[in-house]
Design a protein around this motif. Sequence first.
Motif, mmCIF file in Angstrom:
data_model
loop_
_atom_site.group_PDB
_atom_site.id
_atom_site.type_symbol
_atom_site.label_atom_id
_atom_site.label_comp_id
_atom_site.label_asym_id
_atom_site.label_seq_id
_atom_site.Cartn_x
_atom_site.Cartn_y
_atom_site.Cartn_z
ATOM 1 N N ASP A 12 41.713 47.702 56.215
ATOM 2 C CA ASP A 12 41.691 49.129 56.531
ATOM 3 C C ASP A 12 42.640 49.443 57.685
ATOM 4 O OD1 ASP A 12 40.186 50.379 54.610
ATOM 5 O OD2 ASP A 12 38.348 50.498 55.800
ATOM 6 N N GLU A 13 42.818 48.505 58.604
ATOM 7 C CA GLU A 13 43.750 48.704 59.710
ATOM 8 C C GLU A 13 45.199 48.501 59.269
ATOM 9 O OE1 GLU A 13 41.533 47.164 63.675
ATOM 10 O OE2 GLU A 13 41.818 45.652 62.116
ATOM 11 N N LEU A 14 45.417 47.489 58.437
ATOM 12 C CA LEU A 14 46.770 47.084 58.075
ATOM 13 C C LEU A 14 47.343 47.804 56.862
ATOM 14 C CD1 LEU A 14 46.214 43.264 58.521
ATOM 15 C CD2 LEU A 14 47.609 44.729 59.996
ATOM 16 N N ASP A 15 46.498 48.277 55.992
ATOM 17 C CA ASP A 15 46.925 48.836 54.707
ATOM 18 C C ASP A 15 46.396 50.264 54.566
ATOM 19 O OD1 ASP A 15 48.075 48.644 52.045
ATOM 20 O OD2 ASP A 15 46.019 48.442 51.302
ATOM 21 N N ALA A 23 31.410 55.839 46.600
ATOM 22 C CA ALA A 23 30.454 56.823 46.098
ATOM 23 C C ALA A 23 29.076 56.187 45.936
ATOM 24 C CB ALA A 23 30.938 57.380 44.756
ATOM 25 N N ALA A 24 28.066 56.995 46.003
ATOM 26 C CA ALA A 24 26.693 56.496 45.896
ATOM 27 C C ALA A 24 26.448 55.755 44.586
ATOM 28 C CB ALA A 24 25.704 57.653 46.039
ATOM 29 N N ASP A 25 27.128 56.150 43.522
ATOM 30 C CA ASP A 25 26.916 55.516 42.222
ATOM 31 C C ASP A 25 27.984 54.461 41.897
ATOM 32 O OD1 ASP A 25 29.016 57.277 41.907
ATOM 33 O OD2 ASP A 25 28.331 58.038 39.959
ATOM 34 N N ALA A 26 28.724 54.006 42.908
ATOM 35 C CA ALA A 26 29.778 53.005 42.697
ATOM 36 C C ALA A 26 29.193 51.684 42.219
ATOM 37 C CB ALA A 26 30.552 52.787 43.999
ATOM 38 N N THR A 27 30.001 50.972 41.460
ATOM 39 C CA THR A 27 29.572 49.659 40.971
ATOM 40 C C THR A 27 29.505 48.662 42.125
ATOM 41 O OG1 THR A 27 31.816 48.874 40.567
ATOM 42 C CG2 THR A 27 30.718 50.076 38.752
ATOM 43 N N GLY A 28 28.869 47.538 41.869
ATOM 44 C CA GLY A 28 28.797 46.477 42.870
ATOM 45 C C GLY A 28 30.178 45.972 43.257
ATOM 46 N N LEU A 29 31.083 45.878 42.289
ATOM 47 C CA LEU A 29 32.442 45.420 42.574
ATOM 48 C C LEU A 29 33.163 46.404 43.491
ATOM 49 C CD1 LEU A 29 34.807 43.481 42.182
ATOM 50 C CD2 LEU A 29 35.340 44.707 40.059
ATOM 51 N N VAL A 30 33.041 47.687 43.218
ATOM 52 C CA VAL A 30 33.687 48.694 44.064
ATOM 53 C C VAL A 30 33.120 48.622 45.478
ATOM 54 C CG1 VAL A 30 33.939 51.184 44.443
ATOM 55 C CG2 VAL A 30 34.335 50.209 42.164
ATOM 56 N N VAL A 33 34.595 45.505 47.238
ATOM 57 C CA VAL A 33 35.989 45.668 47.654
ATOM 58 C C VAL A 33 36.067 46.562 48.896
ATOM 59 C CG1 VAL A 33 38.235 46.602 46.986
ATOM 60 C CG2 VAL A 33 36.964 45.152 45.395
ATOM 61 N N HIS A 34 35.320 47.625 48.915
ATOM 62 C CA HIS A 34 35.303 48.499 50.093
ATOM 63 C C HIS A 34 34.821 47.725 51.320
ATOM 64 C CE1 HIS A 34 36.085 52.734 48.793
ATOM 65 N NE2 HIS A 34 35.994 52.148 47.614
ATOM 66 N N THR A 51 38.530 38.075 44.723
ATOM 67 C CA THR A 51 38.159 39.441 44.369
ATOM 68 C C THR A 51 39.282 40.415 44.693
ATOM 69 O OG1 THR A 51 35.809 38.991 44.693
ATOM 70 C CG2 THR A 51 36.503 41.298 44.827
ATOM 71 N N LEU A 52 39.826 40.331 45.897
ATOM 72 C CA LEU A 52 40.880 41.259 46.307
ATOM 73 C C LEU A 52 42.147 41.089 45.482
ATOM 74 C CD1 LEU A 52 40.280 41.034 50.143
ATOM 75 C CD2 LEU A 52 39.912 43.064 48.701
ATOM 76 N N VAL A 53 42.530 39.839 45.220
ATOM 77 C CA VAL A 53 43.740 39.609 44.421
ATOM 78 C C VAL A 53 43.527 40.101 42.996
ATOM 79 C CG1 VAL A 53 45.252 37.841 43.428
ATOM 80 C CG2 VAL A 53 44.601 37.698 45.833
ATOM 81 N N SER A 54 42.397 39.775 42.409
ATOM 82 C CA SER A 54 42.174 40.181 41.020
ATOM 83 C C SER A 54 42.065 41.699 40.888
ATOM 84 C CB SER A 54 40.941 39.497 40.435
ATOM 85 O OG SER A 54 39.774 39.929 41.092
ATOM 86 N N GLN A 55 41.649 42.378 41.947
ATOM 87 C CA GLN A 55 41.577 43.843 41.931
ATOM 88 C C GLN A 55 42.867 44.482 42.455
ATOM 89 O OE1 GLN A 55 39.000 45.606 40.463
ATOM 90 N NE2 GLN A 55 38.616 43.498 39.809
ATOM 91 N N GLN A 56 43.848 43.642 42.799
ATOM 92 C CA GLN A 56 45.170 44.080 43.268
ATOM 93 C C GLN A 56 45.070 44.997 44.492
ATOM 94 O OE1 GLN A 56 47.596 45.491 40.021
ATOM 95 N NE2 GLN A 56 46.879 43.856 38.671
ATOM 96 N N VAL A 57 44.257 44.576 45.446
ATOM 97 C CA VAL A 57 44.054 45.324 46.675
ATOM 98 C C VAL A 57 44.847 44.680 47.801
ATOM 99 C CG1 VAL A 57 42.346 46.033 48.409
ATOM 100 C CG2 VAL A 57 41.768 46.100 45.964
#
Length: 141
Positions: A12-15, A23-30, A33-34, A51-57
Amino acid sequence: MDHLLHLDRTLDELDPPHWAPPAADATGLVRKVHELRRVPLGALAPADLRTLVSQQVALPYVLPLAVRLLIEEPLLDAYFHEGDLMLATVNAPAPAWILFPDLRAQLRAAITALPEAAVARLPRGGAEDLARFVTPPEMPR
């Protein structure tokens, strides 16, 4: 820029921009990642990097960390199975590697040094993913 110099900072600082809470209804994966975007880079575990690489974050920050681990242990079992971090990493989009030609070359060398039997134990399609990463793309004519 050496992306490994920022191990005490978060994605969050670097990117930027800073991500709002999921969101309240976000999936476990979302949600995961957050959450990972608020963890200092140096505290990210292999499973977190997978997880981060596979989600391209934030690939400019997480690819160097993943490759550093993979050079030491190419078939590292990060979470799901032996080689899962490697497979996530080699499947990062080609443009993400433009910043890291040396890391890509080091990862290619680590892959080509793998015993055939180890590659054969990867999940279906894994050997092909590694071969595609190792084989340089053909130049357009």
